[in-house]
Design a protein around this motif. Structure first.
Motif, PDB file in Angstrom:
ATOM      1  N   GLY A  22      77.467  35.354  89.321  1.00 47.56           N
ATOM      2  CA  GLY A  22      77.406  36.799  89.123  1.00 47.56           C
ATOM      3  C   GLY A  22      78.164  37.292  87.912  1.00 47.56           C
ATOM      4  N   SER A  23      79.061  36.501  87.396  1.00 46.47           N
ATOM      5  CA  SER A  23      79.876  36.903  86.250  1.00 46.47           C
ATOM      6  C   SER A  23      79.019  37.014  84.989  1.00 46.47           C
ATOM      7  CB  SER A  23      80.979  35.861  86.030  1.00 46.47           C
ATOM      8  OG  SER A  23      81.474  35.908  84.716  1.00 46.47           O
ATOM      9  N   PRO A  24      79.299  38.008  84.130  1.00 44.89           N
ATOM     10  CA  PRO A  24      78.559  38.110  82.869  1.00 44.89           C
ATOM     11  C   PRO A  24      78.884  36.951  81.915  1.00 44.89           C
ATOM     12  CG  PRO A  24      80.277  39.786  82.968  1.00 44.89           C
ATOM     13  CD  PRO A  24      80.255  39.111  84.305  1.00 44.89           C
ATOM     14  N   SER A  25      79.930  36.207  82.189  1.00 42.69           N
ATOM     15  CA  SER A  25      80.231  34.987  81.441  1.00 42.69           C
ATOM     16  C   SER A  25      79.666  33.772  82.157  1.00 42.69           C
ATOM     17  CB  SER A  25      81.746  34.775  81.301  1.00 42.69           C
ATOM     18  OG  SER A  25      82.312  35.682  80.413  1.00 42.69           O
ATOM     19  N   CYS A  26      79.984  33.651  83.442  1.00 42.53           N
ATOM     20  CA  CYS A  26      79.823  32.397  84.173  1.00 42.53           C
ATOM     21  C   CYS A  26      78.636  32.331  85.112  1.00 42.53           C
ATOM     22  CB  CYS A  26      81.103  32.113  84.956  1.00 42.53           C
ATOM     23  SG  CYS A  26      82.551  31.897  83.903  1.00 42.53           S
ATOM     24  N   GLY A  27      77.941  33.424  85.350  1.00 47.35           N
ATOM     25  CA  GLY A  27      76.820  33.396  86.286  1.00 47.35           C
ATOM     26  C   GLY A  27      75.832  32.303  85.939  1.00 47.35           C
ATOM     27  N   ALA A  28      75.423  31.520  86.936  1.00 49.51           N
ATOM     28  CA  ALA A  28      74.471  30.435  86.709  1.00 49.51           C
ATOM     29  C   ALA A  28      73.069  30.806  87.195  1.00 49.51           C
ATOM     30  CB  ALA A  28      74.938  29.165  87.410  1.00 49.51           C
ATOM     31  N   LEU A  29      73.003  31.626  88.224  1.00 51.11           N
ATOM     32  CA  LEU A  29      71.716  31.997  88.816  1.00 51.11           C
ATOM     33  C   LEU A  29      71.405  33.481  88.653  1.00 51.11           C
ATOM     34  CD1 LEU A  29      72.180  30.079  92.193  1.00 51.11           C
ATOM     35  CD2 LEU A  29      70.907  29.310  90.171  1.00 51.11           C
TER      36      LEU A  29
END
Length: 164
Positions: free
Chosen positions: A110-117
């Protein structure tokens, strides 16, 4: 031994925008930590953003690839453009991964850096859309497989393929 890049907030570090952590209780992560495999990293902090900081989302929910190509920005709730910090943090994550020979990452969904999906849609109303964060997009573009903290069993399977 394969090393794994991991979001620092999942390891209990208080680096999130609100000054908190999202400590994971996942048994795989705990085991990998004990084995010394994990390399905790927060691209937003490494990119120069403070703790705490205004929440940020990718405009229009466009995703990290659009930010990398210059087609979208990362904006904070206060209206500031934090794209440069997100790009800097993504590049720092890639350099850290390369310096440790990392081919696998487990990052915060969910992160704008770390989101994967998925990432938030840019409206700051809590709506998610399919897509990747800026750091995830850069890592994947450079051959590093990224899994969310919701996909740790799949990350473990991938790790086994790397070590065989």
């Amino acid at each position: 031994m394969e090393r794994i890049l991991v979001s620092a907030c999942l390891m209990g570090r208080r680096v999130r925008y609100d000054g908190g952590a999202k400590t994971s209780s996942d048994a795989w992560l705990a085991g990998w930590r004990e084995e010394g495999r994990l390399v905790p990293f927060c691209p937003e902090v490494e990119g120069g953003l403070p703790i705490p900081r205004p929440a940020a989302e990718i405009e229009g929910g466009a995703g990290g690839a659009a930010v990398l190509s210059g087609a979208a920005r990362v904006l904070a709730t206060d209206g500031s453009d934090v794209t440069a910090e997100f790009l800097s943090g993504a590049r720092a994550a890639l350099e850290t991964a390369r310096s440790h020979g990392i081919r696998l990452a487990v990052l915060k969904e969910g992160s704008p850096s770390c989101g994967a999906l998925a990432v938030y849609d840019g409206s700051f109303e809590g709506r998610r859309v399919p897509g990747q964060g800026v750091t995830t997009a850069l890592l994947e573009r450079n051959g590093i497989r990224v899994f969310s903290e919701e996909q740790v069993p799949q990350a473990a399977d991938y790790l086994r393929t790397l070590e065989t």
